[in-house]
Write an enzyme that holds these catalytic residues in place. Structure first.
Site, PDB file in Angstrom:
ATOM      1  N   ARG A  39       0.824  -1.220   0.000  1.00 45.14           N
ATOM      2  CA  ARG A  39       0.000   0.000   0.000  1.00 45.14           C
ATOM      3  C   ARG A  39       0.858   1.270   0.000  1.00 45.14           C
ATOM      4  O   ARG A  39       0.431   2.294  -0.538  1.00 45.14           O
ATOM      5  CB  ARG A  39      -0.935   0.005   1.198  1.00 45.14           C
ATOM      6  CG  ARG A  39      -2.089  -0.958   0.991  1.00 45.14           C
ATOM      7  CD  ARG A  39      -2.996  -0.983   2.187  1.00 45.14           C
ATOM      8  NE  ARG A  39      -4.246  -1.641   1.849  1.00 45.14           N
ATOM      9  CZ  ARG A  39      -5.047  -2.210   2.724  1.00 45.14           C
ATOM     10  NH1 ARG A  39      -4.732  -2.204   3.995  1.00 45.14           N
ATOM     11  NH2 ARG A  39      -6.165  -2.782   2.337  1.00 45.14           N
ATOM     12  N   LYS A 207     -16.700 -16.179   4.758  1.00 49.92           N
ATOM     13  CA  LYS A 207     -18.136 -16.048   5.049  1.00 49.92           C
ATOM     14  C   LYS A 207     -19.009 -15.686   3.853  1.00 49.92           C
ATOM     15  O   LYS A 207     -18.711 -14.753   3.124  1.00 49.92           O
ATOM     16  CB  LYS A 207     -18.328 -14.973   6.116  1.00 49.92           C
ATOM     17  CG  LYS A 207     -17.817 -15.401   7.475  1.00 49.92           C
ATOM     18  CD  LYS A 207     -17.632 -14.215   8.372  1.00 49.92           C
ATOM     19  CE  LYS A 207     -18.775 -14.078   9.355  1.00 49.92           C
ATOM     20  NZ  LYS A 207     -18.623 -12.822  10.135  1.00 49.92           N
ATOM     21  N   GLY A 360      -7.515  -7.201  -0.086  1.00 50.54           N
ATOM     22  CA  GLY A 360      -7.621  -7.999   1.136  1.00 50.54           C
ATOM     23  C   GLY A 360      -6.822  -9.283   1.091  1.00 50.54           C
ATOM     24  O   GLY A 360      -5.657  -9.302   0.702  1.00 50.54           O
ATOM     25  N   GLY A 384     -12.618  -4.183   0.780  1.00 49.27           N
ATOM     26  CA  GLY A 384     -13.979  -3.756   1.125  1.00 49.27           C
ATOM     27  C   GLY A 384     -14.516  -2.742   0.135  1.00 49.27           C
ATOM     28  O   GLY A 384     -15.655  -2.838  -0.324  1.00 49.27           O
TER      29      GLY A 384
HETATM   30  P1  AMP Z   1     -12.228 -13.395   4.031  1.00 45.52           P
HETATM   31  O1  AMP Z   1     -11.573 -12.505   5.055  1.00 45.52           O
HETATM   32  O2  AMP Z   1     -13.670 -13.630   4.252  1.00 45.52           O
HETATM   33  O3  AMP Z   1     -11.876 -13.018   2.608  1.00 45.52           O
HETATM   34  O4  AMP Z   1     -11.589 -14.812   4.278  1.00 45.52           O
HETATM   35  C1  AMP Z   1     -10.234 -15.085   4.138  1.00 45.52           C
HETATM   36  C2  AMP Z   1      -9.897 -16.222   5.041  1.00 45.52           C
HETATM   37  O5  AMP Z   1     -10.702 -17.330   4.705  1.00 45.52           O
HETATM   38  C3  AMP Z   1      -8.463 -16.684   4.918  1.00 45.52           C
HETATM   39  O6  AMP Z   1      -7.774 -16.356   6.086  1.00 45.52           O
HETATM   40  C4  AMP Z   1      -8.582 -18.187   4.729  1.00 45.52           C
HETATM   41  O7  AMP Z   1      -7.718 -18.921   5.559  1.00 45.52           O
HETATM   42  C5  AMP Z   1     -10.013 -18.469   5.145  1.00 45.52           C
HETATM   43  N1  AMP Z   1     -10.538 -19.676   4.506  1.00 45.52           N
HETATM   44  C6  AMP Z   1     -10.536 -19.979   3.202  1.00 45.52           C
HETATM   45  N2  AMP Z   1     -11.062 -21.208   3.023  1.00 45.52           N
HETATM   46  C7  AMP Z   1     -11.417 -21.676   4.225  1.00 45.52           C
HETATM   47  C8  AMP Z   1     -11.985 -22.885   4.696  1.00 45.52           C
HETATM   48  N3  AMP Z   1     -12.322 -23.866   3.842  1.00 45.52           N
HETATM   49  N4  AMP Z   1     -12.200 -23.034   6.013  1.00 45.52           N
HETATM   50  C9  AMP Z   1     -11.870 -22.042   6.866  1.00 45.52           C
HETATM   51  N5  AMP Z   1     -11.318 -20.872   6.490  1.00 45.52           N
HETATM   52  C10 AMP Z   1     -11.090 -20.699   5.190  1.00 45.52           C
END
Ligand code: AMP
Length: 403
Positions: A39, A207, A360, A384
């Site tokens: 960044r 999520k 991100g 975001g």
């Molecule tokens: P986000 O912040 O929602 O973009 O999620 C990113 C995070 O999702 C990363 O730290 C990954 O380790 C986690 N992630 C990806 N796949 C999985 C999974 N199958 N189970 C748990 N965490 C996950």
């Protein structure tokens, strides 16, 4: 109304004028060391152009989430030092945000000087929900730049926030979009207005609830929506299948069922997954079909067959947007899915596709996997902000530049 840009400001002449720049310098730190200066590197061109044109440059930025008060852990000191190294010029750091030291230093600036204010989030008014409080801080910032000052908005990662240094200050000064904000908006506009087909979107991460709005916005517009990562398991549960101990958002199951019904021909989900017996780097693991996740196991990556299918889709695409890792890429044992998808997007790009990585964790994954940034058309600095743009939401920090 069109947005005035940094080029307009430079064309008008900035020599001797004080210019306040809001940058996004929120870099990851480990024990005070910057682990990814991405960044800062991305913010440098705007700051360099202003300093070289003879402006007195004041940079404001945040780092982490301090509790609205000074906290040495979140000082911008390492960031100021790194910026000085990148710019090849001295960068002073004020001892406060808009206090005595910042004021004295801003008054002492000469043409081409760069002054960084301390972490703007040391001041609780920055993120206050009370507009009057934010405006007070914005006015204190204006005081630093004086009567013929200007404001350049260059922190793309924060333009979706209605904060004093992003939104309120822009209303009080002549305002311009910096190079980074300009470039990011141009790229995202291309994805929403003139995407060449086939258009593939890859979504992952933990999520579904975080990605629901972007799925709703993009599914009707794209040819393929590939879903992986932790969010995929809620889609499995929506088909009545067992997910073992995998991540699953119970409250989203019905929503996922509805999405699968409405966009059956667009949504592609993994056919196989890598399951683990615990959430750890050295867990026991095995590949199983998506409908055979054993009790007590959790899916931590997409399987090799899924990588192959997703890669076939992605390498044939002309436009790709990717947000969210396919698995827990932080553990080497579960990085193959994310790597496979990233490599397929790089291949598509090398064949002329327009590819955007949406900030991100996906940007972090690309760097951690050692894939050069140049493999993609654009890596956004704002996860975001880029998602909210694609959702069709108004970004306050952009809208205010139009006024
Ligand atoms: P986000 O912040 O929602 O973009 O999620 C990113 C995070 O999702 C990363 O730290 C990954 O380790 C986690 N992630 C990806 N796949 C999985 C999974 N199958 N189970 C748990 N965490 C996950």
């Amino acid at each position: 109304m069109t947005v005035q840009t940094l080029k307009d400001l430079l064309d008008a002449g900035v020599e001797g004028r004080t210019v306040l720049v809001r940058s996004d310098l929120n870099v990851p730190l480990d024990g005070g060391e910057i682990t990814d200066p991405g960044r800062i590197v991305a913010s440098a061109p705007t700051l360099r152009a202003l300093a070289e044109a003879g402006a007195k440059v004041i940079v404001t930025a945040h780092l982490g989430r301090p509790d609205g008060q000074p906290d040495p852990k979140f000082s911008l000191a390492p960031v100021a030092a790194k910026l000085a190294e990148i710019l090849g010029r001295n960068v002073q750091l004020a001892g406060d945000v808009v206090g005595q030291d910042a004021l004295a230093r801003s008054e002492g600036l000469t043409d081409g000087d760069v002054l960084m204010l301390e972490n703007i989030r040391f001041d609780p008014r920055e993120t206050s929900k009370d507009e009057a409080e934010r405006v007070k801080l914005a006015k204190a910032l204006v005081e630093l730049v004086g009567d013929d000052g200007a404001f350049v908005s260059d922190g793309f990662g924060v333009v979706h926030r209605k904060q004093a240094s992003v939104f309120d200050v822009a209303k009080l000064l002549p305002h311009y979009a910096g190079y980074l904000v300009g470039a990011e908006v141009e790229v995202l506009a291309k994805l929403t207005q003139e995407a060449e087909r086939p258009y593939a979107v890859v979504l992952g991460g933990s999520k579904v609830s975080d990605k629901l709005a972007v799925i709703e916005a993009l599914a009707p517009k794209v040819d393929t929506l590939v879903i992986g990562g932790g969010m995929f398991y809620t889609f499995l549960a929506a088909q009545g299948l067992s997910v073992g101990n995998s991540l699953c958002e119970e409250s989203m199951i019905d929503t996922c069922k509805d999405l699968l019904d409405r966009y059956a021909d667009v949504i592609h989900i993994p056919q196989d997954v890598v399951v683990a017996d615990s959430f750890s780097a050295d867990a026991e693991s095995k590949v199983v079909p998506f409908n055979e996740i054993p009790d007590g196991w959790m899916g931590l990556d997409i399987g090799p067959e899924s990588v192959k299918r997703f890669a076939a889709i992605l390498t044939g695409a002309k436009t790709v947007f990717w947000n969210g890792p396919m698995g827990v890429f932080e553990f080497p044992k579960f990085e193959a899915g994310t790597r496979g998808v990233a490599e397929a997007i790089v291949e598509a790009t090398s064949k002329g596709a327009f590819s955007v990585v949406g900030g991100g964790d996906s940007a972090a994954a690309v760097r951690q996997l050692g894939i050069p940034d140049e493999g993609f058309s654009h890596i956004s600095t704002g996860g975001g902000a880029s998602l909210e743009y694609l959702e069709g939401k108004e970004l306050p920090g952009i809208a205010v530049l139009e006024g």
